[in-house]
Design an enzyme around this catalytic site. Sequence first.
Site, PDB file in Angstrom:
ATOM      1  N   LYS A  66      25.108  -5.887  10.095  1.00 46.41           N
ATOM      2  CA  LYS A  66      24.892  -6.140   8.661  1.00 46.41           C
ATOM      3  C   LYS A  66      25.502  -5.045   7.767  1.00 46.41           C
ATOM      4  CE  LYS A  66      20.791  -9.046   9.130  1.00 46.41           C
ATOM      5  NZ  LYS A  66      19.423  -9.325   8.665  1.00 46.41           N
ATOM      6  N   ALA A 154       6.539   8.954   5.739  1.00 48.25           N
ATOM      7  CA  ALA A 154       6.297   8.734   4.306  1.00 48.25           C
ATOM      8  C   ALA A 154       7.537   8.993   3.452  1.00 48.25           C
ATOM      9  CB  ALA A 154       5.143   9.620   3.852  1.00 48.25           C
TER      10      ALA A 154
HETATM   11  P1  NDP Z   1      14.567  -0.744  11.361  1.00 48.93           P
HETATM   12  O1  NDP Z   1      14.794  -0.196  12.730  1.00 48.93           O
HETATM   13  O2  NDP Z   1      15.605  -0.565  10.310  1.00 48.93           O
HETATM   14  O3  NDP Z   1      13.228  -0.060  10.761  1.00 48.93           O
HETATM   15  C1  NDP Z   1      12.086   0.028  11.527  1.00 48.93           C
HETATM   16  C2  NDP Z   1      10.877   0.278  10.621  1.00 48.93           C
HETATM   17  O4  NDP Z   1       9.701   0.046  11.400  1.00 48.93           O
HETATM   18  C3  NDP Z   1      10.768   1.700  10.109  1.00 48.93           C
HETATM   19  O5  NDP Z   1      10.150   1.663   8.844  1.00 48.93           O
HETATM   20  C4  NDP Z   1       9.849   2.376  11.159  1.00 48.93           C
HETATM   21  O6  NDP Z   1       9.109   3.471  10.666  1.00 48.93           O
HETATM   22  C5  NDP Z   1       8.892   1.225  11.423  1.00 48.93           C
HETATM   23  N1  NDP Z   1       8.211   1.284  12.712  1.00 48.93           N
HETATM   24  C6  NDP Z   1       8.726   1.086  13.944  1.00 48.93           C
HETATM   25  N2  NDP Z   1       7.748   1.146  14.874  1.00 48.93           N
HETATM   26  C7  NDP Z   1       6.583   1.403  14.235  1.00 48.93           C
HETATM   27  C8  NDP Z   1       5.232   1.573  14.634  1.00 48.93           C
HETATM   28  N3  NDP Z   1       4.876   1.515  15.922  1.00 48.93           N
HETATM   29  N4  NDP Z   1       4.312   1.804  13.678  1.00 48.93           N
HETATM   30  C9  NDP Z   1       4.659   1.867  12.379  1.00 48.93           C
HETATM   31  N5  NDP Z   1       5.921   1.708  11.929  1.00 48.93           N
HETATM   32  C10 NDP Z   1       6.870   1.479  12.848  1.00 48.93           C
HETATM   33  O7  NDP Z   1      14.173  -2.283  11.573  1.00 48.93           O
HETATM   34  P2  NDP Z   1      14.404  -3.481  10.534  1.00 48.93           P
HETATM   35  O8  NDP Z   1      13.896  -3.055   9.214  1.00 48.93           O
HETATM   36  O9  NDP Z   1      15.796  -3.967  10.633  1.00 48.93           O
HETATM   37  O10 NDP Z   1      13.501  -4.666  11.116  1.00 48.93           O
HETATM   38  C11 NDP Z   1      12.097  -4.737  10.853  1.00 48.93           C
HETATM   39  C12 NDP Z   1      11.572  -6.113  11.236  1.00 48.93           C
HETATM   40  O11 NDP Z   1      12.017  -7.100  10.316  1.00 48.93           O
HETATM   41  C13 NDP Z   1      12.014  -6.604  12.612  1.00 48.93           C
HETATM   42  O12 NDP Z   1      10.868  -7.149  13.237  1.00 48.93           O
HETATM   43  C14 NDP Z   1      13.042  -7.677  12.298  1.00 48.93           C
HETATM   44  O13 NDP Z   1      13.084  -8.656  13.322  1.00 48.93           O
HETATM   45  C15 NDP Z   1      12.459  -8.241  11.020  1.00 48.93           C
HETATM   46  N6  NDP Z   1      13.422  -9.001  10.175  1.00 48.93           N
HETATM   47  C16 NDP Z   1      13.201 -10.350  10.024  1.00 48.93           C
HETATM   48  C17 NDP Z   1      14.027 -11.148   9.242  1.00 48.93           C
HETATM   49  C18 NDP Z   1      13.728 -12.642   9.093  1.00 48.93           C
HETATM   50  O14 NDP Z   1      14.608 -13.420   8.679  1.00 48.93           O
HETATM   51  N7  NDP Z   1      12.523 -13.100   9.391  1.00 48.93           N
HETATM   52  C19 NDP Z   1      15.206 -10.550   8.537  1.00 48.93           C
HETATM   53  C20 NDP Z   1      15.331  -9.108   8.718  1.00 48.93           C
HETATM   54  C21 NDP Z   1      14.465  -8.378   9.531  1.00 48.93           C
HETATM   55  P3  NDP Z   1       9.717   4.978  10.708  1.00 48.93           P
HETATM   56  O15 NDP Z   1      10.652   5.085   9.543  1.00 48.93           O
HETATM   57  O16 NDP Z   1       8.531   5.851  10.577  1.00 48.93           O
HETATM   58  O17 NDP Z   1      10.427   5.111  12.033  1.00 48.93           O
END
Ligand code: NDP
Length: 275
Positions: A66, A154
Site C-alpha cells: 500500500k 502512546a
Molecule cells: P500495523 O502493523 O500497521 O499496526 C499494528 C497496530 O496494532 C499498532 O498500533 C500496534 O501497537 C498494535 N498492536 C499489535 N499487537 C498488539 C497487542 N497485542 N496489543 C495492543 N496493540 C497491539 O497493522 P495495520 O494497522 O495495518 O492492521 C491492523 C488491523 O487492521 C489488521 O487486523 C488488519 O487486518 C486490519 N485491516 C482491515 C481492513 C479491512 O478492510 N477490514 C483494512 C485495513 C486493515 P504498537 O504501535 O504499540 O506496536
Amino acid sequence: MTDRYAVIGNPVAHSKSPQIHAAFARANGDDLDFSLLPAPLDGFRATVAEFRAAGGKGLSVTLPFKLEALEIATSAAERARRAGAANFLRFEGTEILADNTDGAGLVRDLTQNLGIDFRDSRVLVVGAGGGARGIILPLLETGLRALRIVNRTADRAQALALEFASVAGRPALSGGGYAEIAGERYDVVINATSASIAGAVPALPLDIFASGSLAYDLMYAENDTPFMLFASQHGAARTADGLGMLVEQAAESYYLWRGVRPQTAGVLRALRHPA
Ligand code: NDP
C-alpha cells in the site's frame, strides 16, 4: 474488449476481492475481469508495469504494497496522501491515480449497514498503525462529536492525532495511551490494532463501552474475534467485524473505476453465509 482489473498483494491467494468484484459486475451487467495478481516482495513496480502494458485498467492493492502504491502514483487523493498509503490505483494513459477507499468503506459500513449516527458520537480508535491512519480523516469528516486515538505505544497515537489536527473544522481530537481513558465512555470503539490476529486483546480499561455502544474490529473472521468477545463481556451493546468494511471499500473502488455504485447487501450476506 473485457476491462481487466486485479488485486495485487503478497500473499494474495486468500483475497476475497475477485469474488466481490465479480458479484458487483454480475449485478450491474458489467463486462470486466477481476483476477488475483501475486507480486514478488521486491517486484511490485515491475508487476504493475506489466499489468498496465497488457491493458489493465486498475488495481486493488493489499499488503504489503500500500505504501509503494502511493509512491508510484502520478496523482493521489487527499485521503490517500493523509493515510500515507493507497489501496486503489486507476490507470489512464500515462497517469496513475491513487486513492485510499478503506476509511470510506469503514464509514459506509458503520452508517449504512450498522445504522450509526455519528453526529453525537464519541469515537475511540485503538491502534496507530497503517489501518488506523487510513480511517482517521473519513471518521473526522462524519461530523462526530469527539475522536480519541489510543495505542499501546502512546507516542504513536499522540503523533497521529497531531498530524490530523489541521483538518478544517475538526471535532475534538486527541491521542495518548490506554491509561488516559480510564473512566471515559465511548459510543463507538474501533479496534484498528493487529492484536486479534495473534488472538490477543489490547489491554484497555474495562469500562469504556457506553450503554448502546458498538465495538468494531477491523479484522474479520468466521467467528467473533477476541476483541468482539471482550467488548460483549464488558458492556458493548453490539459488535461487528471488518467484513462489511472490506465489501464497502471494494464498492467505493468499483465506483471510482466504473462510475456506478454497486449494491453491497447481497454480496455481504453471501460472504457471511456461503451456500
Ligand atoms: P500495523 O502493523 O500497521 O499496526 C499494528 C497496530 O496494532 C499498532 O498500533 C500496534 O501497537 C498494535 N498492536 C499489535 N499487537 C498488539 C497487542 N497485542 N496489543 C495492543 N496493540 C497491539 O497493522 P495495520 O494497522 O495495518 O492492521 C491492523 C488491523 O487492521 C489488521 O487486523 C488488519 O487486518 C486490519 N485491516 C482491515 C481492513 C479491512 O478492510 N477490514 C483494512 C485495513 C486493515 P504498537 O504501535 O504499540 O506496536
